[in-house]
Design a protein around this motif. Structure first.
Motif, mmCIF file in Angstrom:
data_model
loop_
_atom_site.group_PDB
_atom_site.id
_atom_site.type_symbol
_atom_site.label_atom_id
_atom_site.label_comp_id
_atom_site.label_asym_id
_atom_site.label_seq_id
_atom_site.Cartn_x
_atom_site.Cartn_y
_atom_site.Cartn_z
ATOM 1 N N LEU A 150 -16.198 -8.954 -16.162
ATOM 2 C CA LEU A 150 -15.490 -7.693 -16.304
ATOM 3 C C LEU A 150 -16.117 -6.662 -15.368
ATOM 4 O O LEU A 150 -17.316 -6.382 -15.469
ATOM 5 C CB LEU A 150 -15.549 -7.199 -17.749
ATOM 6 C CG LEU A 150 -14.997 -8.164 -18.812
ATOM 7 C CD1 LEU A 150 -15.175 -7.568 -20.200
ATOM 8 C CD2 LEU A 150 -13.535 -8.464 -18.547
ATOM 9 N N ILE A 151 -15.317 -6.108 -14.476
ATOM 10 C CA ILE A 151 -15.812 -5.123 -13.511
ATOM 11 C C ILE A 151 -15.086 -3.803 -13.750
ATOM 12 O O ILE A 151 -13.875 -3.700 -13.530
ATOM 13 C CB ILE A 151 -15.589 -5.597 -12.064
ATOM 14 C CG1 ILE A 151 -16.299 -6.941 -11.829
ATOM 15 C CG2 ILE A 151 -16.083 -4.556 -11.072
ATOM 16 C CD1 ILE A 151 -16.052 -7.522 -10.463
ATOM 17 N N ALA A 152 -15.798 -2.801 -14.248
ATOM 18 C CA ALA A 152 -15.226 -1.466 -14.456
ATOM 19 C C ALA A 152 -15.317 -0.702 -13.142
ATOM 20 O O ALA A 152 -16.406 -0.486 -12.608
ATOM 21 C CB ALA A 152 -15.979 -0.735 -15.559
ATOM 22 N N LEU A 153 -14.186 -0.300 -12.624
ATOM 23 C CA LEU A 153 -14.162 0.386 -11.335
ATOM 24 C C LEU A 153 -14.460 1.874 -11.472
ATOM 25 O O LEU A 153 -15.129 2.462 -10.623
ATOM 26 C CB LEU A 153 -12.797 0.181 -10.674
ATOM 27 C CG LEU A 153 -12.423 -1.270 -10.364
ATOM 28 C CD1 LEU A 153 -11.025 -1.335 -9.769
ATOM 29 C CD2 LEU A 153 -13.433 -1.896 -9.416
ATOM 30 N N VAL A 240 -18.501 12.614 -7.893
ATOM 31 C CA VAL A 240 -17.077 12.843 -7.616
ATOM 32 C C VAL A 240 -16.670 11.923 -6.471
ATOM 33 O O VAL A 240 -17.150 12.050 -5.349
ATOM 34 C CB VAL A 240 -16.812 14.321 -7.251
ATOM 35 C CG1 VAL A 240 -15.340 14.522 -6.940
ATOM 36 C CG2 VAL A 240 -17.253 15.222 -8.394
ATOM 37 N N ALA A 241 -15.784 10.989 -6.774
ATOM 38 C CA ALA A 241 -15.412 9.982 -5.777
ATOM 39 C C ALA A 241 -14.510 10.545 -4.688
ATOM 40 O O ALA A 241 -14.540 10.074 -3.556
ATOM 41 C CB ALA A 241 -14.724 8.798 -6.470
ATOM 42 N N ARG A 317 -2.800 12.857 -13.419
ATOM 43 C CA ARG A 317 -2.927 11.693 -12.526
ATOM 44 C C ARG A 317 -3.725 12.060 -11.275
ATOM 45 O O ARG A 317 -4.597 11.311 -10.830
ATOM 46 C CB ARG A 317 -1.544 11.189 -12.138
ATOM 47 C CG ARG A 317 -1.556 9.875 -11.358
ATOM 48 C CD ARG A 317 -0.202 9.571 -10.783
ATOM 49 N NE ARG A 317 0.138 10.512 -9.719
ATOM 50 C CZ ARG A 317 1.349 10.614 -9.185
ATOM 51 N NH1 ARG A 317 2.344 9.884 -9.651
ATOM 52 N NH2 ARG A 317 1.575 11.477 -8.203
ATOM 53 N N LEU A 318 -3.439 13.235 -10.696
ATOM 54 C CA LEU A 318 -4.172 13.667 -9.504
ATOM 55 C C LEU A 318 -5.656 13.827 -9.801
ATOM 56 O O LEU A 318 -6.506 13.419 -9.000
ATOM 57 C CB LEU A 318 -3.586 14.982 -8.988
ATOM 58 C CG LEU A 318 -4.225 15.586 -7.731
ATOM 59 C CD1 LEU A 318 -3.174 16.317 -6.900
ATOM 60 C CD2 LEU A 318 -5.356 16.564 -8.070
ATOM 61 N N GLN A 322 -8.679 11.743 -7.931
ATOM 62 C CA GLN A 322 -9.672 12.378 -7.076
ATOM 63 C C GLN A 322 -11.078 12.323 -7.680
ATOM 64 O O GLN A 322 -12.041 12.024 -6.972
ATOM 65 C CB GLN A 322 -9.277 13.831 -6.807
ATOM 66 C CG GLN A 322 -8.041 13.978 -5.952
ATOM 67 C CD GLN A 322 -8.215 13.362 -4.580
ATOM 68 O OE1 GLN A 322 -9.266 13.456 -3.957
ATOM 69 N NE2 GLN A 322 -7.167 12.696 -4.107
ATOM 70 N N LEU A 323 -11.215 12.609 -8.963
ATOM 71 C CA LEU A 323 -12.551 12.676 -9.548
ATOM 72 C C LEU A 323 -13.175 11.303 -9.709
ATOM 73 O O LEU A 323 -14.390 11.144 -9.562
ATOM 74 C CB LEU A 323 -12.506 13.388 -10.899
ATOM 75 C CG LEU A 323 -12.188 14.882 -10.888
ATOM 76 C CD1 LEU A 323 -12.337 15.455 -12.285
ATOM 77 C CD2 LEU A 323 -13.077 15.635 -9.913
ATOM 78 N N GLN A 324 -12.370 10.294 -10.018
ATOM 79 C CA GLN A 324 -12.941 8.992 -10.354
ATOM 80 C C GLN A 324 -12.514 7.876 -9.405
ATOM 81 O O GLN A 324 -13.326 7.024 -9.056
ATOM 82 C CB GLN A 324 -12.562 8.619 -11.788
ATOM 83 C CG GLN A 324 -13.108 9.604 -12.806
ATOM 84 C CD GLN A 324 -12.780 9.220 -14.230
ATOM 85 O OE1 GLN A 324 -12.382 8.104 -14.509
ATOM 86 N NE2 GLN A 324 -12.955 10.150 -15.143
#
Length: 367
Positions: A150-153, A240-241, A317-318, A322-324
């Motif tokens: 299991l890979i949590a992105l 912040v990705a 959704r935005l 953006q944050l994750q």
């Protein structure tokens, strides 16, 4: 309502989810086995980070009372034949009684209890096979011939501050901004001051007067939202990705479209009471329909249609993108452009409604 109340509401929301991860959820153990195996299971349950064995229960009545009084969120029942069945090579049965109405508590407790029982069960089986002479390497393969990776992105730690607090803060501002838009225009009608405020003029002057009236609450709530956004990310040490600045722009656009929608409700209905009711009807369920809590794709067609017509759904959704998720700005550009266009259209329609209201002084003064 546009300064300290939004600030207090946002601060309260940040404080509620400051812990980030729910831990030490209380459970009770109903141990009818009273063996070393059942005591080992109880110790392992209490050692799990998400669980805390708050109390033992002696019978079904005590278990029922503990659950109904919410002294605990779950009861782990170890039947009297558990150890005997394990020694005879049968499958022992451990039962978790939990309140599924409390969905978050229930899912976390189920996860941890399953993990503890599976770990104990695997240990028992490996010890039994080791006594029969099976090599350690062979044991590990036989116990789990197929593994799930299991890979949590995003939000790897399943932090509820990142999941809920960051989504609920703009939802609160969305509600308050739409209410402020309805109130700002509606009170001019209620107080019979519409004519003095607009002072005649043409459509462009009415539009300018409306924009000026909504400018202060827009600045105030946008500043509060941006401060909360900075606190929940930079001050709390999040990575912040994507673009934090772009999320700030989108948040300001959400506040703007909310204010414009509230103003249109007041201008269209010519009633402060009706406008406030409409603002509550449209904005209060926005979070529930956003897809953050309940999956958007799992909703019925009518519910999903309602959801995508709400500006908060697109903002949520935005923000996640953006944050994750670290999505490119180009992917989120239509959301900001759409909310900006919607704001201009709603303001124009509200100005038209106010021009119509100027010719209907008989409608002024109503609640």
């Amino acid at each position: 309502m546009v300064f300290w109340v939004p600030a207090l509401a946002v601060l309260l929301m940040c404080w509620i989810f400051a812990a980030g991860l729910p831990q030490r959820l209380p459970v009770a153990v109903w141990d009818e086995d009273h063996t070393s195996l059942s005591r080992e299971l109880t110790r392992m349950l209490d050692a799990a980070p998400g669980l805390s064995v708050a109390q033992p229960v002696l019978n079904g009545a005590e278990a029922q009372w503990a659950l109904q009084s919410m002294a605990v969120y779950g009861v782990v029942h170890i039947p009297h034949s558990t150890t005997r069945d394990v020694k005879q090579g049968k499958a022992g049965q451990v039962t978790l009684l939990h309140n599924a109405q409390l969905a978050t508590h229930s899912s976390l407790i189920q996860r941890d209890v399953r993990q503890v029982v599976a770990t104990l069960s695997a240990g028992i089986e490996m010890r039994a096979r080791a006594r029969r002479g099976d090599p350690q390497q062979v044991l590990q393969v036989r116990m789990e011939p197929i593994k799930t990776n299991l890979i949590a992105l995003f939000n790897i730690s399943t932090n509820y501050e990142q999941f809920l607090a960051a989504a609920l803060v703009p939802a609160i501002l969305h509600i308050l901004a739409m209410t402020a838009g309805a109130w700002s225009v509606g009170r001019e009608l209620r107080d019979r001051s519409l004519g003095a405020w607009l002072r005649g003029g043409d459509w462009s002057q009415t539009l300018a007067a409306l924009a000026g009236k909504l400018a202060l609450p827009w600045l105030s709530m946008s500043a509060i939202g941006l401060a909360a956004l900075l606190f929940l990310t930079l001050a709390r040490g999040w990575h912040v990705a994507g673009s934090l600045a772009w999320v700030g722009v989108a948040l300001a656009a959400l506040v703007a479209v909310s204010l414009a929608a509230g103003a249109l409700l007041a201008a269209a209905t010519l009633s402060l009471r009706t406008a406030l009711s409409g603002a509550g009807l449209l904005s209060a369920p926005a979070f529930a329909f956003s897809g953050v809590g309940f999956p958007l794709l799992a909703m019925s067609d009518s519910a999903r249609g309602w959801a995508v017509s709400m500006p908060y759904t697109h903002y949520a959704r935005l923000q996640i993108e953006q944050l994750q998720a670290g999505a490119p700005i180009a992917q989120s550009l239509p959301v900001v452009a759409g909310m900006t266009l919607a704001t201009l259209i709603l303001l124009a329609l509200a100005a038209w409604g106010l021009r119509r209201a100027l010719a209907r002084p008989d409608k002024w003064g109503g609640r």
